[in-house]
Design a protein around this motif. Structure first.
Motif, PDB file in Angstrom:
ATOM      1  N   ASN A 104       0.804  -1.224   0.000  1.00 46.57           N
ATOM      2  CA  ASN A 104       0.000   0.000   0.000  1.00 46.57           C
ATOM      3  C   ASN A 104       0.834   1.270   0.000  1.00 46.57           C
ATOM      4  O   ASN A 104       0.527   2.222   0.696  1.00 46.57           O
ATOM      5  CB  ASN A 104      -0.961   0.028   1.195  1.00 46.57           C
ATOM      6  CG  ASN A 104      -1.964  -1.097   1.138  1.00 46.57           C
ATOM      7  OD1 ASN A 104      -2.071  -1.777   0.114  1.00 46.57           O
ATOM      8  ND2 ASN A 104      -2.697  -1.309   2.205  1.00 46.57           N
ATOM      9  N   LEU A 105       1.895   1.278  -0.806  1.00 45.39           N
ATOM     10  CA  LEU A 105       2.618   2.533  -1.003  1.00 45.39           C
ATOM     11  C   LEU A 105       1.734   3.446  -1.844  1.00 45.39           C
ATOM     12  O   LEU A 105       0.822   2.993  -2.518  1.00 45.39           O
ATOM     13  CB  LEU A 105       3.945   2.274  -1.715  1.00 45.39           C
ATOM     14  CG  LEU A 105       4.955   1.458  -0.919  1.00 45.39           C
ATOM     15  CD1 LEU A 105       6.230   1.287  -1.732  1.00 45.39           C
ATOM     16  CD2 LEU A 105       5.264   2.126   0.407  1.00 45.39           C
ATOM     17  N   PHE A 106       2.023   4.758  -1.798  1.00 40.21           N
ATOM     18  CA  PHE A 106       1.238   5.700  -2.584  1.00 40.21           C
ATOM     19  C   PHE A 106       1.878   5.823  -3.972  1.00 40.21           C
ATOM     20  O   PHE A 106       2.948   6.395  -4.105  1.00 40.21           O
ATOM     21  CB  PHE A 106       1.186   7.059  -1.878  1.00 40.21           C
ATOM     22  CG  PHE A 106       0.714   6.949  -0.451  1.00 40.21           C
ATOM     23  CD1 PHE A 106      -0.448   6.255  -0.148  1.00 40.21           C
ATOM     24  CD2 PHE A 106       1.425   7.518   0.584  1.00 40.21           C
ATOM     25  CE1 PHE A 106      -0.901   6.136   1.161  1.00 40.21           C
ATOM     26  CE2 PHE A 106       0.987   7.404   1.898  1.00 40.21           C
ATOM     27  CZ  PHE A 106      -0.174   6.711   2.184  1.00 40.21           C
ATOM     28  N   PRO A 107       1.232   5.277  -5.001  1.00 41.02           N
ATOM     29  CA  PRO A 107       1.906   5.156  -6.294  1.00 41.02           C
ATOM     30  C   PRO A 107       2.192   6.489  -6.986  1.00 41.02           C
ATOM     31  O   PRO A 107       3.042   6.552  -7.856  1.00 41.02           O
ATOM     32  CB  PRO A 107       0.925   4.324  -7.128  1.00 41.02           C
ATOM     33  CG  PRO A 107      -0.400   4.505  -6.472  1.00 41.02           C
ATOM     34  CD  PRO A 107      -0.124   4.717  -5.018  1.00 41.02           C
ATOM     35  N   HIS A 108       1.482   7.553  -6.582  1.00 41.87           N
ATOM     36  CA  HIS A 108       1.693   8.843  -7.255  1.00 41.87           C
ATOM     37  C   HIS A 108       2.792   9.669  -6.594  1.00 41.87           C
ATOM     38  O   HIS A 108       3.085  10.760  -7.051  1.00 41.87           O
ATOM     39  CB  HIS A 108       0.387   9.629  -7.279  1.00 41.87           C
ATOM     40  CG  HIS A 108      -0.128   9.969  -5.911  1.00 41.87           C
ATOM     41  ND1 HIS A 108      -0.427   8.999  -4.976  1.00 41.87           N
ATOM     42  CD2 HIS A 108      -0.370  11.150  -5.317  1.00 41.87           C
ATOM     43  CE1 HIS A 108      -0.850   9.595  -3.864  1.00 41.87           C
ATOM     44  NE2 HIS A 108      -0.826  10.888  -4.050  1.00 41.87           N
ATOM     45  N   LEU A 109       3.366   9.147  -5.528  1.00 39.44           N
ATOM     46  CA  LEU A 109       4.435   9.874  -4.836  1.00 39.44           C
ATOM     47  C   LEU A 109       5.747   9.107  -4.966  1.00 39.44           C
ATOM     48  O   LEU A 109       5.744   7.880  -5.049  1.00 39.44           O
ATOM     49  CB  LEU A 109       4.100  10.029  -3.344  1.00 39.44           C
ATOM     50  CG  LEU A 109       2.798  10.751  -2.986  1.00 39.44           C
ATOM     51  CD1 LEU A 109       2.596  10.760  -1.481  1.00 39.44           C
ATOM     52  CD2 LEU A 109       2.792  12.161  -3.530  1.00 39.44           C
ATOM     53  N   VAL A 117       5.478  12.153   3.872  1.00 40.45           N
ATOM     54  CA  VAL A 117       4.112  12.681   3.968  1.00 40.45           C
ATOM     55  C   VAL A 117       3.587  12.615   5.403  1.00 40.45           C
ATOM     56  O   VAL A 117       2.992  13.583   5.899  1.00 40.45           O
ATOM     57  CB  VAL A 117       3.173  11.992   2.948  1.00 40.45           C
ATOM     58  CG1 VAL A 117       2.980  10.525   3.249  1.00 40.45           C
ATOM     59  CG2 VAL A 117       1.825  12.671   2.896  1.00 40.45           C
ATOM     60  N   TYR A 150       9.602   5.966  -8.242  1.00 40.89           N
ATOM     61  CA  TYR A 150       8.211   5.763  -7.841  1.00 40.89           C
ATOM     62  C   TYR A 150       8.009   4.298  -7.463  1.00 40.89           C
ATOM     63  O   TYR A 150       8.735   3.427  -7.958  1.00 40.89           O
ATOM     64  CB  TYR A 150       7.271   6.157  -8.988  1.00 40.89           C
ATOM     65  CG  TYR A 150       7.183   7.649  -9.151  1.00 40.89           C
ATOM     66  CD1 TYR A 150       6.253   8.375  -8.431  1.00 40.89           C
ATOM     67  CD2 TYR A 150       8.068   8.336  -9.969  1.00 40.89           C
ATOM     68  CE1 TYR A 150       6.188   9.745  -8.536  1.00 40.89           C
ATOM     69  CE2 TYR A 150       8.013   9.711 -10.086  1.00 40.89           C
ATOM     70  CZ  TYR A 150       7.069  10.413  -9.376  1.00 40.89           C
ATOM     71  OH  TYR A 150       7.012  11.763  -9.460  1.00 40.89           O
ATOM     72  N   ARG A 166       8.498   3.766   5.824  1.00 45.70           N
ATOM     73  CA  ARG A 166       7.455   4.799   5.905  1.00 45.70           C
ATOM     74  C   ARG A 166       6.822   4.818   7.298  1.00 45.70           C
ATOM     75  O   ARG A 166       6.603   5.870   7.876  1.00 45.70           O
ATOM     76  CB  ARG A 166       6.381   4.536   4.845  1.00 45.70           C
ATOM     77  CG  ARG A 166       5.236   5.526   4.906  1.00 45.70           C
ATOM     78  CD  ARG A 166       4.263   5.326   3.786  1.00 45.70           C
ATOM     79  NE  ARG A 166       3.535   4.064   3.887  1.00 45.70           N
ATOM     80  CZ  ARG A 166       2.622   3.657   3.018  1.00 45.70           C
ATOM     81  NH1 ARG A 166       2.353   4.405   1.969  1.00 45.70           N
ATOM     82  NH2 ARG A 166       2.007   2.508   3.178  1.00 45.70           N
TER      83      ARG A 166
END
Lengths: 257, 365
Positions: A104-109, A117, A150, A166
């Motif tokens: 569940n990494l944030f793919p747009h960051l 974040v 990414y 994270r």
């Protein structure tokens, strides 16, 4: 059984437990997923939870940071009781890191932004400081060179290590791991487990849902076996693997070892 | 000298002009027939059109001479261009909407690269909007005041579209979030709003804004007619945007919400930083579709007697001198609409491509 557990743990340490789950029940509609869960976790303790699929182990740890709501009983994390109070829930989540099966990494960051974040928006850390912190933890999980990529550009094992970093960037008091290696290719499992072993040796309080029995034997203080929404057996890893008390535990262990 | 495998060229029938023609035009019986039929059709139509539009056409004549010519009468546009573009805006003051439009288009082109979006650009926009408003409305700095009832033609179309799109998009996003809310009152308000608006045609909304709405206002209070039409367009478009955005939110993986929550982000941070950037990206194509429709739907303000560019064109055609040249006049208006809509579509594809590149570049290490 619950009184027995409490008795057994009390002499081990006199600290107040960092997580207390007392007579907790949870239902999905009419389905009773968690039945009378009692668990105390002390500071720096490492617990591995195992059990067949559908036994409620993921649901239980997801209750600890309120990704799932329990309907009866009490959960007290770091002195805060989990209720409907949103502020309390956010306070608990800040202190509890969670690593998911599917990263569940944030793919747009970018990797770096994934790590900063939380510190920037929740802890209000200045950006530069947050980036230094992020790089520090990327070093610890051994992938500082990926900082500007990414998530879609790195391997599953690397992604899971980023996910661990994270969570660590929030400087949590407790880390929850929800089957952290079960979505990984075999050759990537070790790199993630190595990071988790390091973390355990640093003294992090950890609850790990996992079937990695090697990991359980090396780092766990206690192993918990769950089946049909109940804690069936809990013991130190040595006793748990060599001398399982309960029939269901024996059956389960014979199937996975 | 023996040829190595690398030196072997593909067969001639697969490359070059002939290869291309074979593969794309005469690839099998059906496509050969289709090619021939389409070619025959084009041969009949295109030369005739060129003859009419360019060779026999007249460009700068009176309507009288037009009626005698056999080709297209582009004079209907050239002779009426100022009325067509600016409508009833006072003739001597028409340089003002012209400059306002140039500023607007210039600003849009200047802001097209979103890496340049920052606070400073925001202030420049505020200033530009103020200048545009001043130019249109006047009443200050020696500019003659022009009532908004006189605003018409292309400036009106651009005004209604620009603010329609600008305001309806964020409103639609808020409505979509409201519809997903756990709070029952907010949720049902949003559902009722969205379903009600989607249940009526835009024309009805425009009518209500122009005819019914004033009845509810206390005596003596009036709200500008252009403003009311603008509000109707915004409220209408927002409902459609909301449903598209909801689709994007539903497409999101639950794990993204959980990861954001487990970091301790609150609802607004989670939406702003994690969920919306991804969800809005997924729905760029349908969103742009709605915005393009909204742009074209501004032409419906004709129904409440506002003179947008389509309506000014119509009034030119009602003059006896120019009746009968509707084809030419409408081609002109169609071109203007086309340029605007095509630019929007191209811009959205540019954004999509940039975002695509950002997150899915293949692994390179």
């Amino acid at each position: 059984m619950s009184s027995e557990q409490v008795n057994k743990q009390t002499p081990a340490s006199n600290d107040k437990p960092i997580i207390e789950i007392i007579k907790m029940h949870k239902w999905y509609d009419d389905f009773h997923v968690l039945k009378d869960i009692n668990l105390e976790v002390r500071h720096k303790e490492k617990i591995v939870v195992c059990g067949p699929s559908g036994s409620g182990k993921s649901t239980m740890i997801r209750c600890i940071n309120r990704l799932e709501e329990h309907q009866r009983g009490k959960i007290i994390v770091n002195g805060i009781e989990l209720t409907r109070d949103l502020k309390d829930i956010e306070r608990v989540r800040t202190e509890v890191g969670m690593v998911f099966q599917h990263f569940n990494l944030f793919p747009h960051l970018t990797i770096l932004e994934n790590l900063t974040v939380g510190p920037i928006w929740v802890r209000k850390t200045p950006k530069k400081e947050a980036e230094e912190l992020a790089m520090h933890y990327l070093e610890i999980v051994r992938i500082p060179e990926q900082a500007n990529k990414y998530p879609g550009q790195i391997s599953g094992g690397q992604q899971q290590r980023v996910a661990i970093a994270r969570s660590l960037c929030m400087k949590p008091k407790i880390m929850l791991f929800d089957e952290p290696t079960s979505a990984l290719d075999p050759e990537m499992i070790k790199e993630v487990l190595d990071v988790m072993v390091d973390l355990a040796q640093e003294g992090m309080t950890m609850i790990v849902v996992s079937h990695e029995m090697g990991f359980a034997k090396t780092v766990a203080d206690r192993v918990i076996f769950m089946d049909f929404g109940e804690i069936v057996e809990e013991n130190n890893p040595h006793e748990f693997f060599d001398n399982p008390q309960h029939e269901r535990t024996q059956l389960f262990l014979s199937q996975i070892l | 000298m023996s040829t190595t495998i690398e030196e072997i060229k593909p067969p001639a029938t697969n490359v070059g002009v002939i290869g291309w023609i074979r593969q794309n035009l005469f690839n099998g019986l059906f496509s050969s027939i289709a090619t021939i039929v389409i070619l025959a059709g084009l041969i009949r139509v295109v030369p005739q059109f060129i003859q009419w539009a360019f060779i026999d056409s007249v460009w700068f004549t009176s309507g009288q001479e037009c009626h005698e010519a056999t080709g297209a009468c582009w004079s209907v546009i050239t002779q009426n261009i100022r009325f067509n573009i600016f409508g009833y805006y006072p003739y001597e003051e028409q340089w003002r909407p012209l400059i306002a439009m140039i500023i607007l288009i210039g600003m849009l082109i200047y802001s097209r690269d979103w890496n340049k979006w920052n606070k400073r650009l925001g202030y420049i926009w505020l200033f530009a909007l103020f200048v545009m408003g001043l130019l249109m409305k006047g009443g200050l700095l020696g500019l003659v005041s022009v009532e908004s009832t006189k605003w018409s033609g292309l400036p009106l179309t651009l005004l209604l579209s620009f603010f329609g799109i600008l305001a309806s998009y964020p409103l639609g996003v808020v409505l979509a979030l409201g519809r997903q809310s756990n709070m029952p009152i907010i949720k049902s308000l949003c559902v009722v709003y969205i379903e009600m608006i989607r249940g009526v045609p835009l024309i009805t909304m425009l009518f209500m804004s122009s005819v019914m709405f004033p009845l509810f206002l206390p005596e003596g209070v009036t709200i500008d007619k252009v403003l009311r039409a603008q509000a109707a367009i915004i409220l209408f478009t927002a409902a459609y945007i909301a449903e598209v955005v909801r689709g994007g939110l539903q497409a999101m993986d639950k794990g993204q919400y959980e990861a954001a929550e487990s970091l301790g982000l609150n609802y607004f941070q989670m939406m702003r930083l994690i969920i919306l950037p991804q969800a809005l990206k997924i729905v760029i194509p349908p969103t742009v579709g709605i915005l393009i429709s909204a742009f074209k739907d501004t032409s419906l303000v004709v129904i409440i007697a506002l003179y947008d560019i389509l309506n000014t064109t119509k009034s030119i055609l009602t003059e006896p001198e120019w009746t009968g040249f509707s084809t030419e006049a409408y081609i002109f208006v169609a071109m203007i609409y086309y340029v605007c809509c095509f630019s929007m579509s191209q811009y959205s594809r540019k954004i999509e491509k940039e975002l695509e590149y950002k997150s899915n570049t293949p692994q390179s290490s």
